[in-house]
Design an enzyme around this catalytic site. Structure first.
Site, PDB file in Angstrom:
ATOM      1  N   ARG A 181     -27.209 -63.266  17.529  1.00 31.36           N
ATOM      2  CA  ARG A 181     -26.781 -64.485  18.248  1.00 31.36           C
ATOM      3  C   ARG A 181     -27.860 -65.064  19.144  1.00 31.36           C
ATOM      4  NH1 ARG A 181     -22.065 -61.419  18.656  1.00 31.36           N
ATOM      5  NH2 ARG A 181     -20.572 -62.062  17.060  1.00 31.36           N
ATOM      6  N   LYS A 206     -37.493 -77.372  17.739  1.00 33.02           N
ATOM      7  CA  LYS A 206     -36.783 -77.652  16.486  1.00 33.02           C
ATOM      8  C   LYS A 206     -37.155 -76.572  15.481  1.00 33.02           C
ATOM      9  CE  LYS A 206     -36.240 -82.690  16.361  1.00 33.02           C
ATOM     10  NZ  LYS A 206     -36.566 -83.892  15.570  1.00 33.02           N
ATOM     11  N   GLU A 231     -51.403 -86.103  13.271  1.00 30.06           N
ATOM     12  CA  GLU A 231     -50.387 -86.029  14.335  1.00 30.06           C
ATOM     13  C   GLU A 231     -51.048 -86.201  15.711  1.00 30.06           C
ATOM     14  OE1 GLU A 231     -47.183 -85.878  13.491  1.00 30.06           O
ATOM     15  OE2 GLU A 231     -46.987 -84.736  11.623  1.00 30.06           O
ATOM     16  N   LYS A 251     -46.192 -84.545  23.807  1.00 32.56           N
ATOM     17  CA  LYS A 251     -44.937 -84.125  23.174  1.00 32.56           C
ATOM     18  C   LYS A 251     -44.020 -83.473  24.200  1.00 32.56           C
ATOM     19  CE  LYS A 251     -42.585 -82.012  19.333  1.00 32.56           C
ATOM     20  NZ  LYS A 251     -42.613 -81.437  17.989  1.00 32.56           N
ATOM     21  N   GLU A 292     -33.246 -85.481  20.795  1.00 34.94           N
ATOM     22  CA  GLU A 292     -33.507 -86.710  20.042  1.00 34.94           C
ATOM     23  C   GLU A 292     -32.311 -87.641  20.009  1.00 34.94           C
ATOM     24  OE1 GLU A 292     -35.978 -86.301  16.545  1.00 34.94           O
ATOM     25  OE2 GLU A 292     -35.352 -88.258  15.827  1.00 34.94           O
ATOM     26  N   ARG A 295     -37.254 -89.418  21.887  1.00 33.87           N
ATOM     27  CA  ARG A 295     -37.944 -88.452  21.020  1.00 33.87           C
ATOM     28  C   ARG A 295     -38.219 -89.036  19.640  1.00 33.87           C
ATOM     29  NH1 ARG A 295     -37.053 -81.823  20.636  1.00 33.87           N
ATOM     30  NH2 ARG A 295     -38.641 -81.495  19.049  1.00 33.87           N
ATOM     31  N   ASN A 322     -41.561 -89.924  15.606  1.00 32.62           N
ATOM     32  CA  ASN A 322     -41.471 -90.184  14.169  1.00 32.62           C
ATOM     33  C   ASN A 322     -42.349 -91.350  13.724  1.00 32.62           C
ATOM     34  OD1 ASN A 322     -39.581 -88.118  13.798  1.00 32.62           O
ATOM     35  ND2 ASN A 322     -37.905 -89.466  14.407  1.00 32.62           N
ATOM     36  N   HIS A 343     -43.490 -91.674  10.166  1.00 33.45           N
ATOM     37  CA  HIS A 343     -42.759 -90.689   9.375  1.00 33.45           C
ATOM     38  C   HIS A 343     -41.742 -91.294   8.404  1.00 33.45           C
ATOM     39  CE1 HIS A 343     -44.780 -87.870  11.957  1.00 33.45           C
ATOM     40  NE2 HIS A 343     -44.218 -86.838  11.373  1.00 33.45           N
ATOM     41  N   HIS A 377     -42.481 -89.979   4.980  1.00 37.51           N
ATOM     42  CA  HIS A 377     -41.565 -89.102   4.252  1.00 37.51           C
ATOM     43  C   HIS A 377     -41.271 -89.633   2.853  1.00 37.51           C
ATOM     44  CE1 HIS A 377     -39.826 -86.973   8.053  1.00 37.51           C
ATOM     45  NE2 HIS A 377     -40.894 -86.351   7.574  1.00 37.51           N
ATOM     46  N   HIS A 382     -48.200 -83.106   4.417  1.00 34.86           N
ATOM     47  CA  HIS A 382     -47.364 -83.835   5.380  1.00 34.86           C
ATOM     48  C   HIS A 382     -48.206 -84.749   6.277  1.00 34.86           C
ATOM     49  CE1 HIS A 382     -44.255 -84.758   8.293  1.00 34.86           C
ATOM     50  NE2 HIS A 382     -45.084 -84.356   9.248  1.00 34.86           N
TER      51      HIS A 382
HETATM   52  N1  LIG Z   1     -40.226 -77.992  13.975  1.00 35.91           N
HETATM   53  C1  LIG Z   1     -40.912 -79.103  14.105  1.00 35.91           C
HETATM   54  O1  LIG Z   1     -40.807 -79.802  15.130  1.00 35.91           O
HETATM   55  C2  LIG Z   1     -41.850 -79.503  13.021  1.00 35.91           C
HETATM   56  C3  LIG Z   1     -42.721 -80.588  13.221  1.00 35.91           C
HETATM   57  C4  LIG Z   1     -43.620 -80.895  12.208  1.00 35.91           C
HETATM   58  C5  LIG Z   1     -43.636 -80.166  11.034  1.00 35.91           C
HETATM   59  N2  LIG Z   1     -42.770 -79.119  10.858  1.00 35.91           N
HETATM   60  C6  LIG Z   1     -42.787 -78.321   9.642  1.00 35.91           C
HETATM   61  O2  LIG Z   1     -44.062 -77.693   9.561  1.00 35.91           O
HETATM   62  C7  LIG Z   1     -44.336 -77.396   8.189  1.00 35.91           C
HETATM   63  C8  LIG Z   1     -45.786 -77.754   7.907  1.00 35.91           C
HETATM   64  O3  LIG Z   1     -46.608 -77.004   8.750  1.00 35.91           O
HETATM   65  P1  LIG Z   1     -48.114 -76.667   8.378  1.00 35.91           P
HETATM   66  O4  LIG Z   1     -48.796 -77.909   7.948  1.00 35.91           O
HETATM   67  O5  LIG Z   1     -48.675 -75.886   9.481  1.00 35.91           O
HETATM   68  O6  LIG Z   1     -47.932 -75.817   7.034  1.00 35.91           O
HETATM   69  P2  LIG Z   1     -48.054 -74.273   6.674  1.00 35.91           P
HETATM   70  O7  LIG Z   1     -47.374 -73.427   7.676  1.00 35.91           O
HETATM   71  O8  LIG Z   1     -47.620 -74.147   5.265  1.00 35.91           O
HETATM   72  O9  LIG Z   1     -49.619 -74.012   6.755  1.00 35.91           O
HETATM   73  C9  LIG Z   1     -50.486 -74.712   5.882  1.00 35.91           C
HETATM   74  C10 LIG Z   1     -51.366 -73.746   5.087  1.00 35.91           C
HETATM   75  O10 LIG Z   1     -52.349 -73.189   5.943  1.00 35.91           O
HETATM   76  C11 LIG Z   1     -52.336 -71.764   5.856  1.00 35.91           C
HETATM   77  N3  LIG Z   1     -52.781 -71.285   7.156  1.00 35.91           N
HETATM   78  C12 LIG Z   1     -52.092 -71.328   8.316  1.00 35.91           C
HETATM   79  N4  LIG Z   1     -52.874 -70.955   9.328  1.00 35.91           N
HETATM   80  C13 LIG Z   1     -54.074 -70.658   8.803  1.00 35.91           C
HETATM   81  C14 LIG Z   1     -55.307 -70.244   9.351  1.00 35.91           C
HETATM   82  N5  LIG Z   1     -55.478 -70.111  10.681  1.00 35.91           N
HETATM   83  N6  LIG Z   1     -56.343 -70.022   8.515  1.00 35.91           N
HETATM   84  C15 LIG Z   1     -56.198 -70.215   7.181  1.00 35.91           C
HETATM   85  N7  LIG Z   1     -55.072 -70.637   6.607  1.00 35.91           N
HETATM   86  C16 LIG Z   1     -54.029 -70.863   7.412  1.00 35.91           C
HETATM   87  C17 LIG Z   1     -50.946 -71.425   5.446  1.00 35.91           C
HETATM   88  O11 LIG Z   1     -50.887 -70.155   4.843  1.00 35.91           O
HETATM   89  C18 LIG Z   1     -50.625 -72.564   4.493  1.00 35.91           C
HETATM   90  O12 LIG Z   1     -51.176 -72.295   3.235  1.00 35.91           O
HETATM   91  C19 LIG Z   1     -43.335 -78.176   7.372  1.00 35.91           C
HETATM   92  O13 LIG Z   1     -42.383 -77.280   6.842  1.00 35.91           O
HETATM   93  C20 LIG Z   1     -42.682 -79.106   8.364  1.00 35.91           C
HETATM   94  O14 LIG Z   1     -41.342 -79.399   8.047  1.00 35.91           O
HETATM   95  C21 LIG Z   1     -41.883 -78.781  11.827  1.00 35.91           C
HETATM   96 ZN   LIG Z   2     -45.025 -84.887  11.291  1.00 38.53          ZN
END
Ligand SMILES: NC(=O)c1ccc[n+]([C@@H]2O[C@H](COP(=O)([O-])OP(=O)(O)OC[C@H]3O[C@@H](n4cnc5c(N)ncnc54)[C@H](O)[C@@H]3O)[C@@H](O)[C@H]2O)c1
Ligand SMILES: [Zn+2]
Length: 381
Positions: free
Chosen positions: A129, A151, A193, A239, A249, A253, A257, A260, A264, A278
């Protein structure tokens, strides 16, 4: 705040009452992780959730830092990529945390990019929980965006991030040296970003980025500059301020976006594949949002062109013309835009701008105008 940091360490506070926490940013910080955790939660044990890539480069240092401070830990390693934000992997992570006998008072550590932060954070929100968790983001996107704000989510068959929770971490530790192993394409995508924060609300920061982006990309390893730390700290501060005012949001907030809605749709059109990351989709989306804002006479064309020029200069896509491979018809893209969660009662909600640093939420954007604008951009490919 535009002067470069004097020190290689910055702390940004996320002010959310009893759920407040620090984002600590600096090169080599991972070595201090164990001591920080022991200070925050004396006697806590930890389950480190990470992916196979990050485990290879950074898990050893994290485990050593924990061990040095007497924090016992276990590791949970999941496959790389978005497909790990699934019910199947989520179940495995939850079961592994339970099996490791992580209890109330113990911790989950999310070590990785946004995928790991979302997955491990969501697991922490429900196992027993709700467990405390610490974000150790290792991508630029995660350091400036996904690790901050609480989030968390996994994906549904119906769409991305539909199953999740708001669950704030107790600490975010952004070690900028972790980014030295990140492929440059991933770094560049995360940089979109960073640019977003300047364009949405801080014109001086945008101007600073125009002048200093090369140092941000290089990092302090060879140049000795703290430009990377500065860019991350300013982004997190932006942020954090917005999240503190609108955690769930209901209003402001949504400014985060920016880019986005178009982004998207393009990301979905490319099947959320390596064809368009992304952040790359967001860059194209920001460029389209600025061009559309200029088209709506909200700002001079030259202002939009300046924003777009910077995105192009660092090598980010600025529209359909920069996206390799086929794209669907304008009708299909409009469907994707309408499916986006930023649609309320049939009206399109867009983040538009009156200039660099002056974004706002526009409810009720005319679908026909968006369609005409997009078909022109598609025809220009
Ligand atoms: N929660 C939120 O507020 C929020 C906001 C934006 C995006 N997201 C989410 O984040 C995700 C995308 O995140 P991301 O772009 O970090 O993707 P990811 O976590 O898949 O990382 C991208 C790639 O980099 C590799 N990697 C990570 N750190 C590394 C390092 N230090 N050295 C070498 N390789 C490394 C990973 O293994 C992966 O292959 C999506 O699922 C998206 O929905 C969430
Ligand atoms: Zn984004």
């Amino acid at each position: 705040m535009t002067a470069p940091l004097r020190a290689d360490l910055a702390t940004v506070k996320v002010a959310l009452g009893a759920r407040s926490y620090d984002i600590v940013i600096g090169r080599g910080l991972v070595a201090s992780l164990g001591a920080r955790i022991a200070g925050l939660r004396p006697g806590a044990r930890a389950a480190i959730v990470t992916d196979e890539n990050v485990a290879r480069y950074h898990l050893g240092a994290v485990e050593a830092a924990l061990a040095a401070a007497g924090v016992a830990s276990t590791r949970v390693i999941v496959p790389v990529g978005e497909s790990s934000k699934s019910f199947r992997v989520f179940e495995q992570v939850c079961e592994a945390i339970v099996a490791a006998r992580i209890e109330r008072g113990d911790l989950v550590i999310a070590l990785g990019g946004g995928v790991i932060g979302d997955l491990a954070g969501f697991a922490a929100s429900v196992v027993r929980r709700g467990l405390d968790y610490v974000q150790v983001p290792t991508t630029l996107l995660a350091q400036v965006d996904s690790s901050v704000g609480g989030k968390t989510a996994i994906n549904s068959g119906h769409g991305k991030n539909l199953i999740g929770a708001f669950h704030q971490p107790i600490l975010v530790l952004a070690d900028t040296a972790a980014l030295d192993t990140l492929p440059v394409r991933e770094f560049r995508a995360g940089y979109a970003e960073v640019v977003k924060y300047g364009l949405l609300g801080d014109a001086a920061f945008f101007a600073w980025l125009e002048a200093n982006w090369r140092d941000v990309f290089a990092g302090g390893k060879s140049s000795g500059s703290f430009a990377r730390e500065h860019a991350i700290a300013v982004s997190c501060r932006a942020k954090a301020a917005i999240v503190a005012r609108d955690e769930r949001e209901t209003g402001e907030r949504a400014l985060l976006n920016l880019g986005h809605t178009f982004g998207h749709a393009l990301e979905a059109a490319c099947g959320f594949s390596d064809r368009l990351l992304h952040g790359e989709a967001v860059a194209a989306g920001i460029a389209l949002a600025f061009a559309f804002s200029a088209r709506q006479q909200l700002m001079p064309a030259a202002e939009a062109e300046r924003a777009i020029r910077h995105l192009a200069e660092v090598g980010l896509p600025t529209g359909p013309k920069d996206i390799p491979g086929g794209l669907p018809s304008v009708d299909r893209l409009m469907d994707l835009i309408a499916q986006d969660k930023k649609v309320k009662r049939g009206m399109l909600t867009f983040i538009l701008a009156r200039g660099i640093g002056a974004a706002f939420v526009e409810i009720g954007v005319d679908q026909g105008q968006v369609r005409a604008f997009l078909s022109e951009k598609l025809a220009g490919r």
